[in-house]
Design an enzyme around this catalytic site. Sequence first.
Site, PDB file in Angstrom:
ATOM      1  N   LYS A   1     -29.022 -19.736 -25.950  1.00 40.25           N
ATOM      2  CA  LYS A   1     -28.474 -19.204 -24.706  1.00 40.25           C
ATOM      3  C   LYS A   1     -28.095 -17.737 -24.866  1.00 40.25           C
ATOM      4  CE  LYS A   1     -26.652 -23.511 -22.795  1.00 40.25           C
ATOM      5  NZ  LYS A   1     -25.444 -24.215 -22.290  1.00 40.25           N
TER       6      LYS A   1
ATOM      7  N   ARG B   1     -30.619 -27.907 -29.010  1.00 46.77           N
ATOM      8  CA  ARG B   1     -30.648 -28.312 -27.612  1.00 46.77           C
ATOM      9  C   ARG B   1     -32.054 -28.817 -27.309  1.00 46.77           C
ATOM     10  NH1 ARG B   1     -28.037 -23.227 -27.736  1.00 46.77           N
ATOM     11  NH2 ARG B   1     -25.836 -23.324 -27.106  1.00 46.77           N
TER      12      ARG B   1
ATOM     13  N   HIS C   1     -22.996 -21.459 -30.737  1.00 46.08           N
ATOM     14  CA  HIS C   1     -21.896 -21.206 -29.807  1.00 46.08           C
ATOM     15  C   HIS C   1     -21.390 -19.775 -29.990  1.00 46.08           C
ATOM     16  CE1 HIS C   1     -20.786 -25.758 -29.487  1.00 46.08           C
ATOM     17  NE2 HIS C   1     -21.797 -25.429 -28.706  1.00 46.08           N
TER      18      HIS C   1
ATOM     19  N   ARG D   1     -27.177 -34.009 -30.617  1.00 43.80           N
ATOM     20  CA  ARG D   1     -26.610 -32.700 -30.981  1.00 43.80           C
ATOM     21  C   ARG D   1     -25.120 -32.848 -31.294  1.00 43.80           C
ATOM     22  NH1 ARG D   1     -26.909 -26.923 -30.251  1.00 43.80           N
ATOM     23  NH2 ARG D   1     -25.230 -26.094 -28.964  1.00 43.80           N
TER      24      ARG D   1
ATOM     25  N   HIS E   1     -28.703 -34.654 -26.086  1.00 45.06           N
ATOM     26  CA  HIS E   1     -27.451 -33.936 -26.297  1.00 45.06           C
ATOM     27  C   HIS E   1     -26.469 -34.753 -27.133  1.00 45.06           C
ATOM     28  CE1 HIS E   1     -25.765 -30.087 -25.294  1.00 45.06           C
ATOM     29  NE2 HIS E   1     -24.589 -30.628 -25.027  1.00 45.06           N
TER      30      HIS E   1
ATOM     31  N   TYR F   1     -15.244 -30.503 -31.260  1.00 46.91           N
ATOM     32  CA  TYR F   1     -15.763 -31.443 -32.250  1.00 46.91           C
ATOM     33  C   TYR F   1     -14.723 -31.802 -33.298  1.00 46.91           C
ATOM     34  CZ  TYR F   1     -20.242 -30.560 -30.118  1.00 46.91           C
ATOM     35  OH  TYR F   1     -21.253 -30.471 -29.211  1.00 46.91           O
TER      36      TYR F   1
END
Length: 301
Positions: A176, A152, A273, A250, A247, A282
């Site tokens: 995150k 990110r 994730h 990414r 992004h 994806y």
Amino acid sequence: MPELPQTNEPVTQFLQHLWLEKGLSENTRSSYQRDLRQFQEWLQEHEQKPVTEATRDSLSHYLAWRYEQRYKPASTARSLSSLRGFYRFLLREGELARDITANIELPRQGRSLPKTLTESDVETLLNAPDTDTTLGLRDRCMLELLYACGLRVSELVTLTLDQINLRQGIVRITGKGGRERLCPMGEEALTRILDYMKCARPELLNNIDSPVMFPGRRGQPMTRQTFWHRIKHHQQTAGITADVSPHVLRHAFATHLLNHGADLRVVQLLLGHSDLSTTQIYTHVARHRLETLHAEHHPRG
């Protein structure tokens, strides 16, 4: 994140809860704050009441107003999610008798595919910076690392020296929710890092002692906005017509891995994730690419 006035006390308590108990980033908390502040301003203008006195009808009318104002569905969905989290927090804290967001749903929107780049476009972008200059060396290194590790942009610009293991060729990322992951760099990114640290970083720091990997002014981390402008500059230089952003690179990282046969769970770990379903989008991108190639080249496509 700017401080809220005292009239926003329940909102302030909720934002503190997001930080202390959920560990959400400042960017995420700022998004919650904007969504809640907008709803509060709408309530004051249309119903002259604070957020703690809003009703289910208030929320329904607000969502209808957003539709009339032509807000994007994704933006309204995020706003409803913020409000749902806020009112459920107040309910748990005993501030409300019922959850006004219960049973309020938005119309389902088709999930759009993430924008991505072809491998040729990525290669062209990576070659765009002029590596005979200090800024060009830095930008090439940042682009290589962004694409090689699927970072990110916030993770990239806040990188510090102790997160990079040159011997093992690994970057340690805290993403995150405070989740940590290890990302292998690959030989090309490692080579660019070594060149950058030897030839460009000392000049950028100008004798300032800083742990920041990619310093801006006075040894502080580069801002996300600055890097966004840098990547747009290199897009223009490279003549790439597709949309390019940190992004999107990414997304390209994940899509290209899957196109070359990587396991979905490996991609999940590399992206950081927490939920595999987030990564599964994806597979649709990769399948869409395969279907396009089949239609173009197969005799019965």
